[in-house]
Scaffold this motif. Structure first.
Motif, PDB file in Angstrom:
ATOM      1  N   GLU A  25       0.543 -16.566  28.242  1.00  0.00           N
ATOM      2  CA  GLU A  25       0.941 -15.342  28.928  1.00  0.00           C
ATOM      3  C   GLU A  25       1.074 -14.145  27.988  1.00  0.00           C
ATOM      4  OE1 GLU A  25       4.664 -17.814  28.106  1.00  0.00           O
ATOM      5  OE2 GLU A  25       2.605 -18.126  28.845  1.00  0.00           O
ATOM      6  N   LEU A  26       1.112 -14.377  26.683  1.00  0.00           N
ATOM      7  CA  LEU A  26       1.243 -13.275  25.724  1.00  0.00           C
ATOM      8  C   LEU A  26      -0.077 -12.885  25.071  1.00  0.00           C
ATOM      9  CD1 LEU A  26       4.583 -14.224  23.878  1.00  0.00           C
ATOM     10  CD2 LEU A  26       4.235 -12.647  25.789  1.00  0.00           C
TER      11      LEU A  26
ATOM     12  N   ASP B 118       9.712 -16.416  22.797  1.00  0.00           N
ATOM     13  CA  ASP B 118       8.682 -17.226  23.447  1.00  0.00           C
ATOM     14  C   ASP B 118       7.604 -17.591  22.427  1.00  0.00           C
ATOM     15  OD1 ASP B 118       7.270 -18.551  25.329  1.00  0.00           O
ATOM     16  OD2 ASP B 118       6.591 -16.790  26.450  1.00  0.00           O
TER      17      ASP B 118
ATOM     18  N   PRO C 179       1.663 -18.188  23.244  1.00  0.00           N
ATOM     19  CA  PRO C 179       1.647 -18.728  24.606  1.00  0.00           C
ATOM     20  C   PRO C 179       0.614 -17.974  25.436  1.00  0.00           C
ATOM     21  CG  PRO C 179       3.894 -18.308  23.871  1.00  0.00           C
ATOM     22  CD  PRO C 179       2.993 -17.702  22.858  1.00  0.00           C
TER      23      PRO C 179
ATOM     24  N   ALA D 167      13.265 -20.893  19.237  1.00  0.00           N
ATOM     25  CA  ALA D 167      12.536 -21.047  20.496  1.00  0.00           C
ATOM     26  C   ALA D 167      13.408 -20.775  21.713  1.00  0.00           C
ATOM     27  CB  ALA D 167      11.949 -22.455  20.585  1.00  0.00           C
ATOM     28  N   LYS D 168      14.721 -20.795  21.536  1.00  0.00           N
ATOM     29  CA  LYS D 168      15.627 -20.485  22.632  1.00  0.00           C
ATOM     30  C   LYS D 168      15.630 -18.998  22.963  1.00  0.00           C
ATOM     31  CE  LYS D 168      17.324 -24.706  22.986  1.00  0.00           C
ATOM     32  NZ  LYS D 168      17.119 -25.538  24.210  1.00  0.00           N
TER      33      LYS D 168
END
Length: 468
Positions: free
Chosen positions: A194-195, A251, A192, A247-248
């Motif tokens: 943001e990572l 991320d 993702p 995925a829960k």
């Protein structure tokens, strides 16, 4: 050269008909497992309807539900590889299933084959999108369907199969499989936004993503090896379930489904040069022929795995294909055929008739109407399914060993050309090389004059017509 090529290759497809077809899935059970499976089958009249049999409604519904769920991640991946919107790809599958079921009432081609979009055609369609633009692909599919209708009308598929040897097809699929595996491999380490670390590529989050993907692929392969003769949908169910659950808590990049409206419109072309028109016609002819060859070979394998050994009619299957392709062109859809992976799952899930295919279409239709649920699927899960599909296509080269060293060299050359040069150009170059080699052998070694070669070719065509 064409007559010589056809003459030399007249028996080229026989081996493939006895082996695996598209999508690289195992097409037969072991002897003991097949015996046990057959002994559990209740009696049934082969002459009954291919579309519906009341006593097997429960079995067909269950098989359709299982196969439909399995078809979701596979169809999503194929649509992505084809550079088509996911929703359009799924709509193509649903429509093809409906046409396949209707056709089974009139002229059944096979009894348990499950139609859909094919992995082997994905890079071809992607090449079309890149060359002609998505706005013109509807016309390309329409033109492809018209050519397939002509092939169906005159039953030309029996001649087309003489022109392409099985080992060349295996090489073609291997090159396409390599394209698929490499394209989706990037999903196994994607992060993702943001990572993503600005100063380093291999950070902790990426290492974690790679480990998750490797573990998932290992689990998928293990489950496929364990259940491929019993219930090949199991690894697909597991990877979907595990991916959604994971995925829960972690991320990971998720699937994004573009909000593309489905609408009906005439497939009108927008080409501005004669050269483009010539290229489009050649491209559509290639697409039509590959689609026809794949369907005929799939039918041979589907007949082999049919629990009642019912005979397939490839020309009837082509009828369903071109009707579905023409219909799909009016909503911007893709080409279709009865893929062996889904058909094998359908058979082992207990299907007897094409009613199961209608259920598959209904399952897929649910996700066409509700595409937001597809965004619960992480990208690495789709990547695992598609990388495995690509690998099975590459592994098909092992079957070429039965044809000898020349066939293996040609298959590897074809795969390399398809991967490096392109599918259209690579296929043409490989066939030209193959034809040239045979021409030199017949004229320089066997000392056969051209007239003899042409005479043998014409005699072979007459034999094919008489048998057909």
């Amino acid at each position: 050269m064409a007559p010589l090529l056809l003459y030399c290759l007249r028996n080229g497809m026989i081996w493939y008909w006895e082996g695996n077809a598209m999508e690289g899935t195992s097409s037969s059970l072991s002897a003991d497992q097949d015996t046990v499976y057959k002994e559990s089958l209740p009696g049934i009249s082969v002459a009954e309807s291919a579309a519906f049999q009341a006593q097997y409604v429960g079995r067909d519904i269950a098989a359709g539900l299982i196969t439909g769920v399995m078809a979701i991640p596979l169809s999503v991946g194929i649509a992505m590889m084809s550079d088509y919107p996911i929703r359009v790809g799924l709509a193509t599958v649903a429509f093809a299933c409906l046409i396949g079921w209707i056709n089974a009432w009139i002229r059944p081609g096979n009894f348990i084959g499950c139609p859909g979009i094919a992995a082997g055609l994905a890079p071809v369609l992607a090449m079309g999108v890149a060359s002609f633009g998505m706005e013109n692909m509807a016309f390309v599919i329409f033109l492809t369907a018209v050519m397939q209708a002509i092939i169906w009308k005159f039953n030309w598929q029996r001649y087309i199969l003489l022109a392409v040897p099985a080992y060349l097809v295996e090489g073609l699929l291997a090159g396409i499989g390599l394209k698929i595996a490499l394209k989706f491999s990037s999903f196994t380490y994607e992060l993702p936004a943001e990572l993503v670390a600005a100063d380093t590529f291999m950070n902790g989050a990426r290492i974690q993503m790679i480990l998750i993907s490797v573990a998932g692929l290992g689990i998928f392969i293990y489950l496929f090896a364990k259940f491929k003769y019993i219930q090949p949908a199991v690894p697909y169910f597991v990877i979907i379930g595990v991916g959604v659950l994971l995925a829960k808590f972690i991320d990971v990049p998720m699937l994004h489904v573009e909000d593309v409206p489905l609408s009906v419109a005439l497939p009108v072309p927008h080409f501005d040069s004669a050269v483009t028109w010539l290229y489009v016609i050649g491209f559509a002819a290639m697409l039509a022929i590959i689609d026809v060859i794949e369907q005929v070979m799939s039918n041979a394998a589907i007949q082999k795995i049919d629990p009642l050994k019912r005979t397939c009619n490839s020309n009837n299957s082509l009828l369903a294909i071109w009707i579905a392709n023409i219909g799909a062109s009016f909503f911007g859809g893709m080409t279709n055929l009865d893929g062996l992976a889904k058909s094998t799952t359908n058979r082992l899930a207990g299907a007897y008739t094409k009613l199961s295919v209608l259920i598959v279409g209904l399952v897929v239709t649910f996700f066409v109407i509700n595409p937001q649920y597809l965004e619960l699927l992480p990208k690495f899960a789709v990547a695992i399914v598609m990388m495995f599909t690509g690998w099975k296509m590459i592994a098909g080269l092992m079957h070429v060993t039965h044809h000898g060293p020349y066939a293996m060299v040609l298959a590897i050359l074809t795969g390399a050309l398809v991967y490096k040069v392109g599918i259209f150009e690579g296929l043409l170059i490989a066939m030209a090389v193959h034809g040239t080699i045979h021409y030199l052998v017949y004229t320089k070694v066997d000392k056969q004059p051209a007239k003899v070669v042409v005479s043998n070719y014409l005699s072979n065509l007459k034999r094919v017509s008489a048998v057909s």
